[in-house]
Design a protein around this motif. Structure first.
Motif, PDB file in Angstrom:
ATOM      1  N   ALA A   1       0.831  -1.119   0.056  1.00 56.58           N
ATOM      2  CA  ALA A   1      -0.031  -0.020  -0.037  1.00 56.58           C
ATOM      3  C   ALA A   1       0.826   1.036  -0.046  1.00 56.58           C
ATOM      4  O   ALA A   1       0.482   2.394   0.176  1.00 56.58           O
TER       5      ALA A   1
ATOM      6  N   LEU B   1      -0.493   4.011  -2.023  1.00 56.17           N
ATOM      7  CA  LEU B   1      -1.843   4.748  -1.678  1.00 56.17           C
ATOM      8  C   LEU B   1      -1.349   5.705  -0.439  1.00 56.17           C
ATOM      9  O   LEU B   1      -1.659   6.906  -0.434  1.00 56.17           O
ATOM     10  N   ARG B   2      -0.235   5.361   0.358  1.00 53.34           N
ATOM     11  CA  ARG B   2       0.206   6.033   1.254  1.00 53.34           C
ATOM     12  C   ARG B   2       1.130   7.435   0.928  1.00 53.34           C
ATOM     13  O   ARG B   2       1.130   8.346   1.385  1.00 53.34           O
TER      14      ARG B   2
ATOM     15  N   PHE C   1      -5.647  10.509  -0.399  1.00 51.39           N
ATOM     16  CA  PHE C   1      -5.917   9.786   0.741  1.00 51.39           C
ATOM     17  C   PHE C   1      -5.219  10.353   1.925  1.00 51.39           C
ATOM     18  O   PHE C   1      -4.279   9.600   2.812  1.00 51.39           O
TER      19      PHE C   1
ATOM     20  N   ASP D   1      -8.170   7.035   5.111  1.00 43.73           N
ATOM     21  CA  ASP D   1      -8.525   7.238   3.706  1.00 43.73           C
ATOM     22  C   ASP D   1      -7.524   5.831   3.105  1.00 43.73           C
ATOM     23  O   ASP D   1      -8.295   5.354   2.045  1.00 43.73           O
ATOM     24  N   VAL D   2      -6.378   5.584   3.581  1.00 37.97           N
ATOM     25  CA  VAL D   2      -5.494   4.385   2.981  1.00 37.97           C
ATOM     26  C   VAL D   2      -6.319   3.158   3.225  1.00 37.97           C
ATOM     27  O   VAL D   2      -6.537   2.371   2.168  1.00 37.97           O
ATOM     28  N   ASP D   3      -6.792   3.029   4.251  1.00 35.80           N
ATOM     29  CA  ASP D   3      -7.600   1.769   4.714  1.00 35.80           C
ATOM     30  C   ASP D   3      -8.821   1.618   3.933  1.00 35.80           C
ATOM     31  O   ASP D   3      -9.322   0.402   3.313  1.00 35.80           O
TER      32      ASP D   3
ATOM     33  N   TRP E   1      -8.083   1.049   0.286  1.00 30.16           N
ATOM     34  CA  TRP E   1      -7.552  -0.506   0.128  1.00 30.16           C
ATOM     35  C   TRP E   1      -8.749  -1.441   0.204  1.00 30.16           C
ATOM     36  O   TRP E   1      -8.721  -2.296  -0.601  1.00 30.16           O
TER      37      TRP E   1
END
Length: 423
Positions: free
Chosen positions: A332, A335-336, A362, A367-369, A372
């Motif tokens: 991820a 995304l991070r 994100f 947001d990242v979770d 995902w």
């Protein structure tokens, strides 16, 4: 040579134009055709998590097709079922008349002492700067880009004058592009604030960002000096484009498009400039050095472009499917960093609420979770994988225009390796 393509036990997506010149699969059963009629080989892929792929086309019942050595007949044989799990692709091909040649093994002969030669280009009196510059040239990786370059060099040489030897200038291109690529990694890690790369601590984390930037600059300058010594103006121009594209690609990555319809084009342009341009232009460079035919230069460029984009698409898929240990970096990670890659953009079709997260990169807690989970619940991973496969099909179509040679076939095999890699 003969490639045997086997059917998966699942529904399989295929590129529709595979048999456009000879009709549908059903219409060609038992008919005779020549190799030129086959634009792209068939591939099959198990849908990830059992989800439905974008397009489907069933093979004729209980059959697999063989392209024989003289490409004069289409035969049917009993199907041999196989299955693959947690892989981007599960199609297989078997060489019926000679053992399979690993593309990396085939290219290794021309890349002996590659990293030692690169270190000779990086000779500096300052111990610390030398250690920083040599840090990633440890020989642990597969050297994908140099391997593609020397295989392309040999394939083009064989096409032009039946010579399978790599010229000294063509090998120099392999050194130069590996140095340019590594310099870009050093700079990327500074921009992204990364603390791991290829399973080891990054240069910027060990020595600090300012020194890392200078180390990346020095590697680029050494690459430029090596490039100048090749002495071919056209090659200097082609590889100079790579450095420009890397910078432009980084700027594209720092931005984003508000218009949802423009986002995917923006993503593909960034992918080309940051990843595929280096492979495409280095392939073109060695073709220029080995063959005067502009058509061959374009074939080499298009092969590199398509396999480069496919490589990055699979890399983006692995950010959602591979563990950190396999990747050598945290999952991820994109995304991070606020990046919406292929799987995320495809997932937006099923979960429009992702658009809000994309626009704020994100940045809010959770947001990242959330992103995902949306991707994992969607067909984003499968669709991105399928798109990568289409680019590989196009790469195969291009390289197949060259005269047959072990190197040309190794470049074809390399597309499967790109699609099925897990790190």
């Amino acid at each position: 040579m003969a490639w045997i393509w086997q059917r998966c036990g699942c529904r399989v997506p295929v590129l529709e134009r595979t048999f456009t010149s000879i009709g549908s699969l059903e219409s060609v059963r038992g008919k005779v055709f020549h190799r030129r009629h086959v634009s792209i080989w068939i591939s099959a892929c198990c849908p990830v998590l059992g989800r439905r792929p974008l397009e489907t086309l069933n093979f004729p019942s209980r059959s697999t097709f063989i392209l024989t050595k003289n490409y004069t007949s289409l035969l049917r044989t009993p199907v041999r079922w196989h299955h693959s799990t947690r892989r981007a692709c599960c199609y297989s091909k078997t060489h019926s008349e000679e053992t399979y040649t690993d593309p990396f093994k085939l290219g290794r002969r021309d890349l002996m002492n590659l990293y030692e030669d690169i270190k000779k280009e990086l000779l500096v009196s300052t111990t610390e700067l030398r250690e920083m510059c040599e840090y990633y040239f440890d020989g642990r990786g597969k050297a994908l880009r140099p391997v593609v370059v020397v295989l392309m060099a040999r394939a083009c040489n064989a096409h032009y004058n039946n010579s399978r030897e790599v010229l000294a200038s063509q090998r120099s291109v392999a050194l130069v592009i590996e140095m340019i690529h590594t310099a870009s990694l050093v700079h990327d890690d500074v921009i992204d604030g990364s603390d791991s790369r290829r399973g080891k601590t990054t240069v910027n984390h060990l020595w600090g960002e300012k020194k890392a930037v200078l180390a990346g600059d020095y590697i680029l300058s050494a690459a430029s000096m090596a490039l100048a010594r090749i002495g071919n103006i056209a090659v200097v121009s082609v590889l100079g484009q790579v450095i420009e594209d890397l910078v432009r690609g980084e700027f594209l990555q720092l931005g984003s498009k508000e218009d949802e319809n423009e986002r995917f084009a923006h993503y593909l342009e960034k992918t080309f400039k940051k990843t595929a341009s280096l492979i495409a232009n280095s392939c073109k460079a060695v073709s220029i050095l080995g063959c005067p035919d502009p058509k061959v230069h374009e074939i080499a460029y298009q092969y590199g472009k398509n396999i480069g984009i496919a490589f990055q698409l699979i890399d983006d898929v692995l950010d959602f499917t591979a563990c950190a240990g396999q990747l050598g970096k945290p999952t991820a990670a994109d995304l991070r960093l606020g990046l919406a890659t292929g799987p995320v953009l495809f997932a937006c079709q099923q979960f429009p609420e992702l658009n809000t997260l994309i626009m704020r990169r994100f940045s809010l807690p959770g947001d990242v979770d959330r992103a995902w989970q949306y991707v994992r619940q969607s067909d984003g991973v499968q669709q991105a994988t399928y798109l990568a496969r289409r680019y590989c099909h196009e790469a195969i179509r291009e390289i197949s225009k060259l005269q047959p040679s072990p190197e040309r076939d190794a470049l074809i095999q390399l597309t499967e390796i790109v699609l099925t890699r897990d790190k």
